[in-house]
Design a protein around this motif. Structure first.
Motif, mmCIF file in Angstrom:
data_model
loop_
_atom_site.group_PDB
_atom_site.id
_atom_site.type_symbol
_atom_site.label_atom_id
_atom_site.label_comp_id
_atom_site.label_asym_id
_atom_site.label_seq_id
_atom_site.Cartn_x
_atom_site.Cartn_y
_atom_site.Cartn_z
ATOM 1 N N UNK A 89 -22.108 61.674 37.520
ATOM 2 C CA UNK A 89 -22.966 61.172 38.583
ATOM 3 C C UNK A 89 -24.322 61.848 38.549
ATOM 4 N N UNK A 90 -24.316 63.136 38.234
ATOM 5 C CA UNK A 90 -25.581 63.872 38.152
ATOM 6 C C UNK A 90 -26.495 63.264 37.095
ATOM 7 N N UNK A 91 -25.946 62.961 35.922
ATOM 8 C CA UNK A 91 -26.745 62.359 34.842
ATOM 9 C C UNK A 91 -27.263 60.983 35.241
ATOM 10 N N UNK A 92 -26.413 60.190 35.874
ATOM 11 C CA UNK A 92 -26.817 58.849 36.271
ATOM 12 C C UNK A 92 -27.895 58.885 37.346
ATOM 13 N N UNK A 93 -27.781 59.803 38.285
ATOM 14 C CA UNK A 93 -28.811 59.941 39.318
ATOM 15 C C UNK A 93 -30.105 60.454 38.699
ATOM 16 N N UNK A 94 -30.012 61.395 37.786
ATOM 17 C CA UNK A 94 -31.220 61.899 37.118
ATOM 18 C C UNK A 94 -31.944 60.748 36.407
ATOM 19 N N UNK A 95 -31.183 59.878 35.741
ATOM 20 C CA UNK A 95 -31.787 58.732 35.058
ATOM 21 C C UNK A 95 -32.437 57.789 36.085
ATOM 22 N N UNK A 96 -31.779 57.576 37.229
ATOM 23 C CA UNK A 96 -32.346 56.715 38.275
ATOM 24 C C UNK A 96 -33.647 57.316 38.818
ATOM 25 N N UNK A 97 -33.684 58.631 38.981
ATOM 26 C CA UNK A 97 -34.911 59.286 39.452
ATOM 27 C C UNK A 97 -36.028 59.119 38.438
ATOM 28 N N UNK A 98 -35.710 59.236 37.157
ATOM 29 C CA UNK A 98 -36.734 59.022 36.120
ATOM 30 C C UNK A 98 -37.270 57.587 36.189
ATOM 31 N N UNK A 99 -36.376 56.616 36.417
ATOM 32 C CA UNK A 99 -36.811 55.220 36.572
ATOM 33 C C UNK A 99 -37.715 55.071 37.792
ATOM 34 N N UNK A 105 -43.148 54.569 40.166
ATOM 35 C CA UNK A 105 -44.209 55.153 40.994
ATOM 36 C C UNK A 105 -45.510 55.285 40.199
ATOM 37 N N UNK A 106 -45.424 55.642 38.936
ATOM 38 C CA UNK A 106 -46.631 55.731 38.100
ATOM 39 C C UNK A 106 -47.366 54.397 38.047
ATOM 40 N N UNK A 107 -46.606 53.289 38.065
ATOM 41 C CA UNK A 107 -47.194 51.946 38.000
ATOM 42 C C UNK A 107 -47.474 51.379 39.403
ATOM 43 N N UNK A 108 -47.084 52.122 40.439
ATOM 44 C CA UNK A 108 -47.149 51.645 41.825
ATOM 45 C C UNK A 108 -46.398 50.322 41.955
ATOM 46 N N UNK A 113 -39.711 47.659 41.622
ATOM 47 C CA UNK A 113 -38.900 48.446 40.678
ATOM 48 C C UNK A 113 -38.449 49.747 41.341
ATOM 49 N N UNK A 114 -39.320 50.366 42.111
ATOM 50 C CA UNK A 114 -38.996 51.610 42.803
ATOM 51 C C UNK A 114 -37.829 51.414 43.763
ATOM 52 N N UNK A 115 -37.830 50.287 44.475
ATOM 53 C CA UNK A 115 -36.821 50.029 45.501
ATOM 54 C C UNK A 115 -35.451 49.685 44.924
ATOM 55 N N UNK A 116 -35.342 49.451 43.628
ATOM 56 C CA UNK A 116 -34.042 49.136 43.020
ATOM 57 C C UNK A 116 -33.038 50.270 43.170
ATOM 58 N N UNK A 117 -33.517 51.487 43.357
ATOM 59 C CA UNK A 117 -32.614 52.636 43.483
ATOM 60 C C UNK A 117 -32.183 52.890 44.922
ATOM 61 N N UNK A 170 -35.061 46.008 53.836
ATOM 62 C CA UNK A 170 -36.195 45.082 53.950
ATOM 63 C C UNK A 170 -37.409 45.768 54.566
ATOM 64 N N UNK A 171 -37.197 46.552 55.605
ATOM 65 C CA UNK A 171 -38.297 47.271 56.262
ATOM 66 C C UNK A 171 -38.934 48.275 55.317
ATOM 67 N N UNK A 172 -38.110 49.067 54.644
ATOM 68 C CA UNK A 172 -38.632 50.090 53.727
ATOM 69 C C UNK A 172 -39.385 49.425 52.577
ATOM 70 N N UNK A 173 -38.830 48.359 52.009
ATOM 71 C CA UNK A 173 -39.489 47.667 50.889
ATOM 72 C C UNK A 173 -40.841 47.101 51.320
ATOM 73 N N UNK A 174 -40.897 46.504 52.502
ATOM 74 C CA UNK A 174 -42.155 45.948 52.997
ATOM 75 C C UNK A 174 -43.222 47.041 53.127
ATOM 76 N N UNK A 175 -42.836 48.196 53.689
ATOM 77 C CA UNK A 175 -43.790 49.303 53.842
ATOM 78 C C UNK A 175 -44.195 49.877 52.479
ATOM 79 N N UNK A 176 -43.231 49.996 51.561
ATOM 80 C CA UNK A 176 -43.537 50.526 50.235
ATOM 81 C C UNK A 176 -44.558 49.625 49.538
ATOM 82 N N UNK A 177 -44.394 48.325 49.655
ATOM 83 C CA UNK A 177 -45.354 47.384 49.051
ATOM 84 C C UNK A 177 -46.741 47.557 49.654
ATOM 85 N N UNK A 178 -46.824 47.789 50.975
ATOM 86 C CA UNK A 178 -48.127 48.022 51.622
ATOM 87 C C UNK A 178 -48.760 49.297 51.084
ATOM 88 N N UNK A 179 -47.960 50.392 51.014
ATOM 89 C CA UNK A 179 -48.506 51.677 50.581
ATOM 90 C C UNK A 179 -49.063 51.591 49.171
#
Length: 148
Positions: A24-34, A39-42, A46-50, A70-79
């Motif tokens: 699980x640690x490896x899989x979460x680490x890979x998800x964080x890298x994704x 985030x680099x591409x804003x 893609x960010x919200x997939x995790x 839905x609320x978090x994704x909407x705000x993330x898109x605004x930011x």
């Protein structure tokens, strides 16, 4: 010909076993890298997939708590709407990931966030609770704090 097919099938199965056996640690680490690459591409989508796609997802950013994917994704898109803002995210050190048992992992991240034109970056500290769901490891609860 038959031997090479058998050998190929064996190699494929062996590789699948290794991928399946990742901790699980490896899989979460890979998800964080994704997430960091998104985030680099804003790229908010893609960010919200995790994140857990549920109305029960809870994220606190500084003093504001948001509930529901839905609320978090909407705000993330605004930011991240202004792709020319020059926002940059940089890991200050590798994420600390701790298995908590029963399909739960916690992560602690230390990021540096800068924006074009700002003389000094700020630190972003993120604590997340990840849960193993049928669709994979997802953040179900997180707290993010900006530190000037």
């Amino acid at each position: 010909m038959r031997c090479s097919w058998v050998a190929t099938a064996f190699v494929a199965l062996a590789g699948a076993g290794v991928a399946h056996a990742q901790s699980g640690e490896d899989q979460v680490r890979r998800a964080i890298m994704d997430m960091n690459r998104a985030a680099e591409r804003l790229d908010a989508d893609a960010f919200m997939r995790s994140y857990w796609r549920s109305p029960r997802l809870t994220i606190t950013f500084d003093a504001e708590t948001m509930r529901g994917w839905d609320t978090v994704a909407r705000e993330q898109r605004k930011w991240w709407a202004d792709k020319n803002a020059g926002i940059r995210f940089e890991e200050q050190r590798p994420a600390e990931i701790v298995p908590q048992g029963n399909g739960v992992v916690t992560s602690l991240q230390h990021m540096r966030v800068s924006r074009a034109g700002d003389p000094k970056p700020v630190r972003l500290v993120i604590t997340s609770v990840w849960k193993k769901l049928p669709e994979g490891w997802r953040v179900v609860l997180a707290h993010e704090s900006l530190v000037p």
